[in-house]
Design a protein around this motif. Structure first.
Motif, short mmCIF file in Angstrom:
data_model
loop_
_atom_site.label_atom_id
_atom_site.label_comp_id
_atom_site.label_asym_id
_atom_site.label_seq_id
_atom_site.Cartn_x
_atom_site.Cartn_y
_atom_site.Cartn_z
N LEU A 763 54.93 -86.39 -37.95
CA LEU A 763 54.76 -85.08 -37.32
C LEU A 763 53.32 -84.59 -37.48
CD1 LEU A 763 56.43 -83.01 -35.80
CD2 LEU A 763 56.91 -81.89 -37.95
N ALA A 764 52.78 -84.76 -38.68
CA ALA A 764 51.43 -84.28 -38.95
C ALA A 764 50.43 -85.05 -38.09
CB ALA A 764 51.10 -84.43 -40.43
N ALA A 765 50.62 -86.37 -38.00
CA ALA A 765 49.69 -87.18 -37.23
C ALA A 765 49.72 -86.75 -35.77
CB ALA A 765 50.05 -88.65 -37.35
N LEU A 766 50.93 -86.47 -35.27
CA LEU A 766 51.01 -86.07 -33.87
C LEU A 766 50.44 -84.69 -33.65
CD1 LEU A 766 54.25 -87.86 -33.10
CD2 LEU A 766 52.16 -88.03 -31.78
N THR A 767 50.60 -83.82 -34.64
CA THR A 767 50.01 -82.49 -34.50
C THR A 767 48.49 -82.62 -34.45
OG1 THR A 767 51.81 -81.70 -35.85
CG2 THR A 767 50.02 -80.17 -35.46
N ALA A 768 47.94 -83.46 -35.34
CA ALA A 768 46.50 -83.66 -35.35
C ALA A 768 46.05 -84.20 -34.00
CB ALA A 768 46.13 -84.63 -36.46
N HIS A 769 46.82 -85.14 -33.49
CA HIS A 769 46.50 -85.74 -32.21
C HIS A 769 46.53 -84.70 -31.09
CE1 HIS A 769 46.36 -88.80 -29.16
NE2 HIS A 769 47.41 -88.25 -28.58
N ALA A 770 47.57 -83.83 -31.14
CA ALA A 770 47.69 -82.80 -30.11
C ALA A 770 46.53 -81.83 -30.19
CB ALA A 770 49.02 -82.06 -30.28
N VAL A 771 46.12 -81.49 -31.42
CA VAL A 771 45.00 -80.57 -31.58
C VAL A 771 43.74 -81.19 -30.98
CG1 VAL A 771 43.48 -79.51 -33.29
CG2 VAL A 771 45.95 -79.37 -33.57
N ALA A 772 43.53 -82.49 -31.29
CA ALA A 772 42.35 -83.16 -30.76
C ALA A 772 42.36 -83.13 -29.24
CB ALA A 772 42.31 -84.58 -31.28
N GLN A 773 43.55 -83.33 -28.66
CA GLN A 773 43.65 -83.35 -27.21
C GLN A 773 43.43 -82.01 -26.57
OE1 GLN A 773 47.21 -85.16 -25.80
NE2 GLN A 773 45.90 -86.83 -25.16
N ARG A 774 43.90 -80.99 -27.29
CA ARG A 774 43.83 -79.66 -26.70
C ARG A 774 42.56 -78.94 -27.13
NH1 ARG A 774 49.22 -76.62 -28.15
NH2 ARG A 774 48.52 -75.12 -26.59
N SER A 775 41.64 -79.64 -27.79
CA SER A 775 40.49 -78.94 -28.38
C SER A 775 39.73 -78.16 -27.31
CB SER A 775 39.59 -79.93 -29.10
OG SER A 775 39.21 -80.94 -28.20
N ARG A 776 39.66 -78.72 -26.11
CA ARG A 776 38.92 -78.04 -25.05
C ARG A 776 39.62 -76.73 -24.68
NH1 ARG A 776 37.71 -81.43 -19.79
NH2 ARG A 776 37.14 -79.81 -18.31
N GLU A 777 40.92 -76.84 -24.48
CA GLU A 777 41.70 -75.64 -24.13
C GLU A 777 41.61 -74.60 -25.24
OE1 GLU A 777 45.92 -76.35 -24.27
OE2 GLU A 777 46.12 -74.23 -24.77
N LEU A 778 41.75 -75.08 -26.48
CA LEU A 778 41.71 -74.14 -27.61
C LEU A 778 40.32 -73.51 -27.72
CD1 LEU A 778 43.76 -76.22 -30.20
CD2 LEU A 778 44.53 -74.28 -28.84
N GLY A 779 39.31 -74.35 -27.46
CA GLY A 779 37.95 -73.84 -27.49
C GLY A 779 37.77 -72.71 -26.47
N ILE A 780 38.32 -72.93 -25.29
CA ILE A 780 38.20 -71.90 -24.24
C ILE A 780 38.91 -70.64 -24.68
CG2 ILE A 780 38.87 -71.30 -21.89
CD1 ILE A 780 38.44 -74.27 -21.19
N ARG A 781 40.10 -70.81 -25.24
CA ARG A 781 40.85 -69.64 -25.71
C ARG A 781 40.02 -68.84 -26.73
NH1 ARG A 781 46.53 -69.47 -24.92
NH2 ARG A 781 47.23 -71.29 -23.76
N LEU A 782 39.42 -69.58 -27.67
CA LEU A 782 38.63 -68.90 -28.69
C LEU A 782 37.44 -68.21 -28.06
CD1 LEU A 782 38.74 -71.55 -31.56
CD2 LEU A 782 39.63 -69.22 -31.66
N ALA A 783 36.81 -68.88 -27.10
CA ALA A 783 35.64 -68.30 -26.44
C ALA A 783 36.02 -67.03 -25.69
CB ALA A 783 35.03 -69.32 -25.49
N LEU A 784 37.24 -67.03 -25.17
CA LEU A 784 37.67 -65.86 -24.40
C LEU A 784 38.21 -64.76 -25.30
CD1 LEU A 784 39.33 -67.49 -21.29
CD2 LEU A 784 37.08 -66.41 -21.50
N GLY A 785 38.12 -64.98 -26.63
CA GLY A 785 38.46 -63.90 -27.53
C GLY A 785 39.79 -64.01 -28.25
N ALA A 786 40.45 -65.18 -28.16
CA ALA A 786 41.68 -65.33 -28.92
C ALA A 786 41.36 -65.34 -30.40
CB ALA A 786 42.37 -66.63 -28.53
N GLU A 787 42.27 -64.81 -31.20
CA GLU A 787 42.03 -64.81 -32.64
C GLU A 787 42.40 -66.17 -33.19
OE1 GLU A 787 42.95 -61.78 -35.24
OE2 GLU A 787 42.86 -60.17 -33.74
#
Lengths: 866, 115
Positions: A763-787
């Motif tokens: 589960l942890a490995a897949l979560t890490a993998h998902a985070v790596a994959q979504r890093s762009r989306e998450l980055g955009i969210r953070l840039a747009l002001g998500a906490e």
């Protein structure tokens, strides 16, 4: 040239092909020359007619049917290179597989040793066990009379019929103190029927089965080595067995302890018992052309002929079955099936984990695959290569698994007390285990490799090539598979943990709930009175009485009791008829025979009623003490004392009528083994049929170890021929008696922890993998002001949903397990709740780490990278 | 390169090869020559089809091969029918006869009704 030659002598094939084609080519050239053209022109035309020579060669190679072997070799080389480059992935995958396969293989080796391997007898399938069948279809021992009839019965289906009786005996000689041994009385032909010869001296064949000969004994190899320091001149010397001078006629090999961990053997003729006592276990070897069915018919007709002439026999005929079937544990028992299933489930968890790793890795490889596809590789070739990778993982995993299971078997063997298993059980890795290991390894390739390989080969060329190399989004199919595998893994983990849950609970209950005995301060030992000198019940009782008197006088001893079983083990089952109106139904309940001091010696006050009196049982009326659990289960009225209990006649008793006893006391419910509920127990008074083998409990004021020697001395003073054995504190005796539960607990906790660890890592490995994959989306969210907190929750929410679904399926699975294999308490709310909390705590806790990394994404960096 | 398959119906190449080999042990070059001569240059078997077919038939144990000296003195690979090959050829030839007879019949009948 056959197929193999073609595979191994590829160079020769190629040479021949070249020669064949060159021959043709040269002929063409000379044909053109004959038409009168120049040499160069002839060669040019011949080449033109011949076409692409490489294509032609390839087509011929294909036609030969050996091509895939060379492709395969190529795949292996390629896969090996890839796997050795991705060390972290390979290590985790191999480790996961080898844990799963290794533990499963250990469990199967145990099953193999106990349920499949069988006795080390020459052609054991030709040896059959013979028992009499009673009215209710149960197997009963034969009487001496029946055995004599079988031997004289001239059955053409049988080579011969043998019998044996196991009796503990006392061995004494000048040098060393008396010793208690497991003696087996065997008929003169027994050893020759199982084709076993003494290692020194002779067997009993020349003694025959007639009584009245001089006493002889065959020593077991272990006894010979430990007690007589492997004296090569032992044959012909005298020893004393149960007070009788006996000549040693031979020594058996050390690994031979037939039938039941015997230390020595005497001829059956030396045993003086009534002709009608049902004490003989019997076996036969089928004659050269005899079948089991013929043997069954023959033996049944002989036994039935005899039963008409004698009133003391039972009319049901015979039960004849292969001796292995009689001795081995039955693999179809729910307990063994559960054992095997648990191992396979762990393999399944490991496979799911590896499948998920492969799927995640596949996303990274999408680009590579796309390039290979666009360069002309067929999809089947790609799938094949991916499966070869899985096969290599499984192969390496299998080798490590073998090492794990060798170590596991060592651990298992070390946890078993001496004599805990039958002598013929060999905890080794044999050919059958290896075959199963290989099959399981192949199974893991299918289970873990096929879905990811097919998924990857479906790569959409256009899409993948367009996207950036390391930003290929997971396809929906791959995500779905990942989800299925994780759910499966979590669900199976829940089943195993809930098994661990009851185990922990029952060990806790054993040690901390219910009445407890101060077992440290009680010394126990066993005594077997020689049957020659203590024939009558009164003689035996007199010995026990004087032993109690003498030991009570010794130093620290406070109370002494004689019983036929220790608190944690032993005791004979008797059938209790709970309902007076329906007497056909009965429930087996263990009975312990005790004297008047039993509960005093244990330091356990009765809950109601009284203990037995010293004279109890002599009057002919049967008094019973039951434990609380028995009262709850079988006695209808609240006041247990004074109620009646109906028991079926004891097996082998001369009087077949039910016995009726009266409850005189209620004892607290001691747990004998780690169980959720204590077992019902009955205590009956020892005196009427005082047996020759008993246990003695001595309660000491403090440390009982100093008591041992003075107790031995006291016994020696009464009779030097009676040795004490298994002298230890009750605490140690309990520890030994519970080895089985302990080993099971060890196995279930190993399974459960590995399952939890694999699921968590997965589960942890897949979560890490998902985070790596979504890093762009998450980055955009953070840039747009998500906490940052919101981002972490976003990642964790998926984990939580996944775990929740896994838990639900796990609960369903545990319920199914309970249905199929039994296992009370598996799905109680408390157990499942505890397990669920543990799973959530561990998996979410570990997955929080990659989730936290998601929050540390620097939006600027991330966006600049893209 | 002219495709042979447009000339020969599918599956008939094997039958022709077997029929030629059935006469006597023979090498690849001679097979091609023989087929061309017998068919009066109508059927030409290119090497690109001939050799894969020979190797396939050898692999199926319909043919066996051995190296022998040819008429020109050079070693050549001679193919020979196995008993299995003989049976196979017989059944193939029979079904071909049946099929071609039927086709001829249809052509004739159809021509008759259209007239």
């Amino acid at each position: 040239m056959n197929w193999w030659h073609r595979v191994w002598q590829r160079w020769r094939m190629e040479d021949e092909l070249d020669a064949e084609l060159r021959f043709h080519f040269d002929h063409l050239v000379s044909d053109y020359l004959a038409l009168g053209v120049s040499k160069e022109e002839a060669r040019r035309r011949a080449s033109a007619e011949f076409g692409g020579i490489e294509e032609l060669r390839d087509a011929c190679r294909d036609a030969r049917g050996t091509r895939w072997v060379h492709d395969f070799a190529q795949d292996v080389r390629f896969s090996a290179r890839l796997l050795s480059k991705e060390r972290a992935f390979t290590l985790v995958a191999v480790l996961t597989l080898s844990l799963g396969i290794g533990v499963n293989n250990t469990l199967f080796s145990i099953v193999n040793a106990l349920c499949l391997h069988g006795l080390p007898i020459e052609k054991p399938d030709r040896v059959v066990d013979i028992a009499a069948r009673d009215e209710r279809g149960r197997a009963r021992p034969l009487s001496r009379r029946e055995f004599d009839d079988l031997q004289g019965g001239q059955s053409h289906a049988l080579e011969g019929v043998a019998a044996y009786v196991n009796r503990p005996a006392t061995l004494r000689d000048q040098a060393v103190p008396a010793e208690r041994i497991n003696l087996s009385y065997i008929s003169a032909n027994a050893l020759s029927l199982i084709r076993q010869q003494p290692f020194l001296g002779r067997d009993f064949r020349s003694d025959g089965d007639r009584p009245g000969r001089a006493a002889v004994v065959l020593l077991g190899g272990t006894l010979w080595r430990t007690r007589y320091s492997a004296d090569p001149g032992i044959v012909g010397k005298f020893v004393t067995i149960d007070g009788r001078p006996t000549t040693v006629v031979g020594v058996m090999p050390e690994d031979f302890k037939f039938p039941d961990n015997a230390d020595a053997w005497q001829p059956l003729s030396a045993l003086d018992t009534p002709k009608d006592a049902r004490i003989l276990r019997s076996f036969a070897r089928l004659a050269h052309e005899g079948t089991l069915a013929q043997a069954q018919d023959n033996i049944t007709s002989i036994l039935q002929r005899q039963s008409q002439s004698s009133t003391r026999t039972i009319p049901g005929g015979a039960i004849v079955m292969s001796i292995n079937e009689r001795y081995m544990s039955r693999i179809t028992d729910p307990a063994w099936l559960a054992f095997i299933t648990a191992g396979l489930l762990l393999v399944l968890i490991a496979c799911s984990n590896v499948a998920n790793l492969l799927l995640a890795r596949g996303v990274r490889r999408g680009h590579e695959i796309a390039i290979r596809l666009s360069l002309g590789a067929t999809r089947s070739r790609i799938v094949r290569q991916l499966l070869v990778e899985s096969a290599m993982l499984a192969a390496v995993g299998g080798v490590v698994a073998l090492a794990i299971s060798i170590a596991g078997l060592k651990l298992f063997a070390a946890a078993i007390p001496e004599g805990g298993l039958p002598y013929w059980v060999r905890l080794t890795i044999d050919a059958r285990v290896i075959v199963v290991l290989v099959i399981v390894c192949m199974g893991t390739v299918l289970l873990s490799g096929v879905a990811p390989a097919l998924q990857l080969a479906r790569t959409n060329l256009n899409l993948t090539m367009k996207e950036a190399a390391n930003n290929v989004s997971t396809s929906r199919g791959a995500r779905r598979w990942t989800w299925v595998f994780l759910t499966l893994q979590l669900a199976l983990t829940v089943i195993m943990l809930s098994g661990l849950g009851i185990t922990v609970q029952s060990f806790y209950l054993l040690q901390h709930r219910g009445p407890q005995i101060d077992a440290k301060h009680i010394l126990t030992f066993g005594i077997t009175l020689p049957s020659e000198t203590y024939r009558a019940s009164e003689q035996r009782l007199a010995f026990y009485r004087s032993l109690r008197e003498r030991v009570t006088g010794v130093g620290q001893a406070v109370a002494v009791s004689v019983a036929n079983a220790l608190p944690a083990s032993g005791g004979q089952p008797r059938e209790v008829i709970p309902n007076d109106r329906d007497r056909s139904a009965s429930v087996p309940v263990r009975v312990i025979l005790i004297d008047d001091a039993y509960f005093t010696a244990l330091g356990l006050p009765l809950l109601a009623g009284r203990s037995f009196t010293p004279a109890e049982g002599a009057s002919g009326r049967m008094s019973i003490i039951v434990n609380q659990r028995f009262a709850e289960m079988f006695l209808p009225r609240a006041e247990a004392v004074g109620q009646r209990v109906r028991l079926r006649a004891a097996p082998g008793s001369p009087n077949p009528a039910d016995e009726i006893g009266t409850v005189v006391g209620v004892a607290p419910s001691l747990r004998r083994q780690p169980t959720l509920e204590p077992d019902p127990l009955m205590y009956l008074p020892l005196p009427p049929s005082a047996m020759s083998t008993v246990v003695v409990l001595v309660r000491a004021k403090d440390e009982p170890s100093s008591l041992a020697s003075s107790v031995r001395e006291a016994a020696r003073q009464i009779d030097p021929n009676v040795p004490l054995y298994r002298v230890m504190t009750l605490e140690d005796a309990n520890w030994e008696a519970r080895w089985n539960a302990r080993v099971s607990a060890g196995i279930i906790s190993t399974l459960a922890f590995i399952a939890l660890a694999l699921a968590t890592v997965g589960l942890a490995a897949l979560t890490a993998h998902a985070v790596a994959q979504r890093s762009r989306e998450l980055g955009i969210r953070l840039a747009l002001g998500a906490e940052r907190k919101e981002v972490v929750l976003l990642v964790l929410r998926r984990v939580l949903v996944q775990v929740a679904v896994g838990l639900i399926f796990g609960a369903i699975g545990a319920k199914a397990w309970e249905r199929i294999f039994g296992g009370a308490g598996l799905t109680t709310a408390a157990n499942l709740a505890t397990v669920s909390l543990l799973v959530v705590f561990v998996t979410v806790g570990v997955s929080a780490w990659p989730a936290a990394r998601a929050a540390r994404i620097d939006p600027l960096l991330m966006l600049r990278d893209q | 390169m002219a495709s042979p398959k447009s000339d020969l119906p599918q599956g008939t190449l094997d039958m022709l090869i077997l029929q030629v080999v059935a006469l006597e042990p023979i090498h690849g070059y001679a097979i091609a020559q023989r087929i061309r001569q017998i068919s009066r240059d109508v059927v030409q078997v290119p090497q690109g089809s001939l050799y894969p077919a020979l190797h396939r038939l050898e692999n199926r144990k319909v043919l066996v091969a051995e190296w022998k000296q040819s008429e020109t003195g050079r070693d050549a690979k001679y193919y020979r029918l196995t008993p299995r090959g003989r049976a196979y050829l017989k059944s193939e030839a029979e079904s071909w006869e049946r099929l071609s007879g039927a086709i001829r019949l249809i052509l004739r009948e159809a021509r008759g009704t259209s007239r």
